[in-house]
Every structure is written in structure tokens, then in C-alpha cells.
Design an enzyme around this catalytic site. Structure first.
Site, PDB file in Angstrom:
ATOM      1  N   ASP A 132       6.258  16.339  16.568  1.00  0.00           N
ATOM      2  CA  ASP A 132       5.046  16.568  16.083  1.00  0.00           C
ATOM      3  C   ASP A 132       4.148  17.283  17.296  1.00  0.00           C
ATOM      4  OD1 ASP A 132       2.855  16.616  13.990  1.00  0.00           O
ATOM      5  OD2 ASP A 132       2.036  14.674  15.242  1.00  0.00           O
ATOM      6  N   CYS A 186       9.561  10.970  -6.698  1.00  0.00           N
ATOM      7  CA  CYS A 186       8.165  10.808  -7.210  1.00  0.00           C
ATOM      8  C   CYS A 186       7.995  10.688  -8.445  1.00  0.00           C
ATOM      9  CB  CYS A 186       7.056  11.954  -6.446  1.00  0.00           C
ATOM     10  SG  CYS A 186       7.160  11.782  -4.589  1.00  0.00           S
ATOM     11  N   CYS A 189       4.547  10.038 -10.936  1.00  0.00           N
ATOM     12  CA  CYS A 189       3.596   9.337 -10.100  1.00  0.00           C
ATOM     13  C   CYS A 189       2.807  10.508  -9.602  1.00  0.00           C
ATOM     14  CB  CYS A 189       4.349   8.413  -9.147  1.00  0.00           C
ATOM     15  SG  CYS A 189       3.021   7.462  -8.207  1.00  0.00           S
ATOM     16  N   CYS A 246       0.951   4.504  -2.259  1.00  0.00           N
ATOM     17  CA  CYS A 246       2.371   4.885  -2.561  1.00  0.00           C
ATOM     18  C   CYS A 246       3.178   3.737  -2.954  1.00  0.00           C
ATOM     19  CB  CYS A 246       2.635   5.730  -1.511  1.00  0.00           C
ATOM     20  SG  CYS A 246       4.494   6.228  -1.857  1.00  0.00           S
TER      21      CYS A 246
END
Length: 258
Positions: A132, A186, A189, A246
Site C-alpha cells: 500500500d 456482489c 447488492c 457488506c
């Protein structure tokens, strides 16, 4: 050493070091991501994160990082905390509950590389680690390495560990056995998009950072715009709204890293 045997060794050692999952992808040019990134930047959706305008070529082609790059080893480290904050208190994003994750992941990646090079190989493996903070599209490489899919909130979603995972890895100059990318799951959703208090998720997998509360109360060095003050609620550092709703995060295991 056969690439299948070496690949199995890498994955096994990664899990022993405390990583939650490990996958491997072939290093190649990410044509679709290059087109998307250029358009996203040209539209100013990266807000004040001007550093994202640098090294765009390397971000979309890891083979430019150093000579003879062939593979991308990707690891996940779950960070879902054992105990959550009292919701009445000022909230910080779950990823920041503990120590800075960058040196923790980098140290484990260096150990993984050392263990690889302790094997009887034809030549030592050269690698560049990432966690990252490098010119690497971590989430895309995790997806290509079979570690999940990109959710509509732009996070990587692993079917077992959800999206509360750090992503790191090694770009290496050795051919390995590659994993199959995972299909998006997904469906219809849209809970993450609906939960975003500022509607920063303008379209599925398309975020406008200038609207994102995590950008304003964590990344940006400027004062938070008045328009967002009422939306901050008790969010002190970051925002987990799109992840908290989620369904894939409802039954994720707690982190095993102290």
C-alpha cells in the site's frame, strides 16, 4: 525447482508467517486499468492525492519495476478486530486499531523472500515488496491472483475474510504457477453504495475521493469542507460505513495478528 513445487512452498510459508491468504499472478500490462486510471485522474477524482499522477506506467505494468519481472505474489492479512469500539465514542477506522501495518507486512514479506532464497534454486530470486505504499495496483493484483473480487465500494472482497484485509506482496523475477482470477460475487447488492454518507461511490467500483470522508479526515491536509461537517457524525479517523454493511463482512474471522 519446478514452478509448481516452488509456488506451493511460497503459499505454505506465507500462511505460516501469519498471512491469511496467498495467491500468485502473471506479471503483465493491465490495459483496462491503465485506461480507467488515466480517465479517473483526468476527471480529478483523486482529489488532492497528486502522488497518484506519478509512475502511472509502473502502476499498470509491474514489469517496469526492474529487469525480468515475471510474477506477482500477493498476500492478505485480515485485520478485523477481536473487539470493536463503543459506538458512542469517536470512531477510528478498524484498520488503525493497531500498530502501523506497513512495517509489519514488509518484515514478513522479507522473511518470505529469505525462505524462498534459502531453497536450492538456480539463482537467487530478486524481488520488490509492496504494501500500500508503492506504485502497484494492489487490489487488482489480488483479484488476478485469485484472492477475491473488487466490490462496488472499490475494496477487495475475499469470500472468507471479507474486505477487512491488508494487501501486500512481492514482484519477482521467477516464473511460477498462476492462480485463476475469481468471479465478481456482489450481484445486485448495492448496500455499500447506499450506505456512503456523502455518495462518494458515484457508480459501482468508481469512487470520487473528493467526496470520501476517509479522504477528508485521514488523507487530506486541508480543512474539512463545511459541506461535510454534518456528515462526519462521530467519525474521527477514516470511515468504514461501506464495509460495515457488506454481507461478506458479517461473519469474517477475527485477526490472528496480536
Amino acid at each position: 525447482m519446478q514452478k509448481q513445487i516452488l509456488s506451493k512452498f511460497i503459499k505454505s510459508e506465507a500462511l505460516k508467517l501469519g498471512f491469511s491468504a496467498c495467491g500468485i499472478a502473471k506479471a503483465e500490462y493491465l490495459a483496462d486499468d491503465a485506461t480507467y486510471l488515466q480517465q479517473w485522474l483526468s476527471e480529478g477524482k483523486h482529489a488532492g492525492m497528486s502522488y497518484l499522477e506519478q509512475n502511472v506506467d509502473k502502476r499498470t505494468d509491474p514489469r517496469l519495476l526492474f529487469e525480468n519481472v515475471q510474477s506477482v505474489i500477493v498476500v492478505l492479512m485480515s485485520y478485523y478486530p477481536e473487539k470493536l469500539q463503543n459506538p458512542a465514542l469517536p470512531q477510528i477506522a478498524k484498520y488503525s486499531y493497531g500498530k502501523d501495518y506497513h512495517p509489519i507486512i514488509k518484515q514478513k514479506l522479507n522473511l518470505l523472500l529469505s525462505q524462498i532464497n534459502a531453497l536450492p534454486l538456480q539463482k537467487p530470486v530478486t524481488a520488490r515488496s509492496f504494501a500500500d505504499s508503492s506504485a502497484v495496483l494492489e487490489r487488482r493484483w489480488a483479484q488476478r491472483a485469485g484472492l477475491g473480487w473488487l466490490g462496488k465500494n472499490c475494496t477487495l472482497i475475499h469470500p472468507d475474510f471479507g474486505s477487512f484485509c491488508f494487501i501486500g506482496g512481492l514482484v519477482v523475477d521467477v516464473e511460477l504457477e498462476y492462480d485463476t482470477p475469481m468471479d465478481e460475487q456482489c450481484g445486485k447488492c448495492n448496500l455499500c453504495m447506499e450506505a456512503c454518507p456523502t455518495k462518494a461511490l458515484e457508480d459501482p467500483r468508481h469512487i470520487n475521493a473528493s467526496k470520501c470522508l476517509s479522504y477528508h479526515n485521514l488523507e487530506s491536509k486541508e480543512d474539512i469542507p463545511l459541506a461535510f461537517h454534518s456528515m462526519l457524525s462521530n467519525r474521527l479517523y477514516g470511515c468504514d460505513s461501506c464495509q460495515d454493511v457488506c454481507p461478506w463482512n458479517k461473519k469474517v474471522p477475527k485477526t490472528t495478528i496480536e
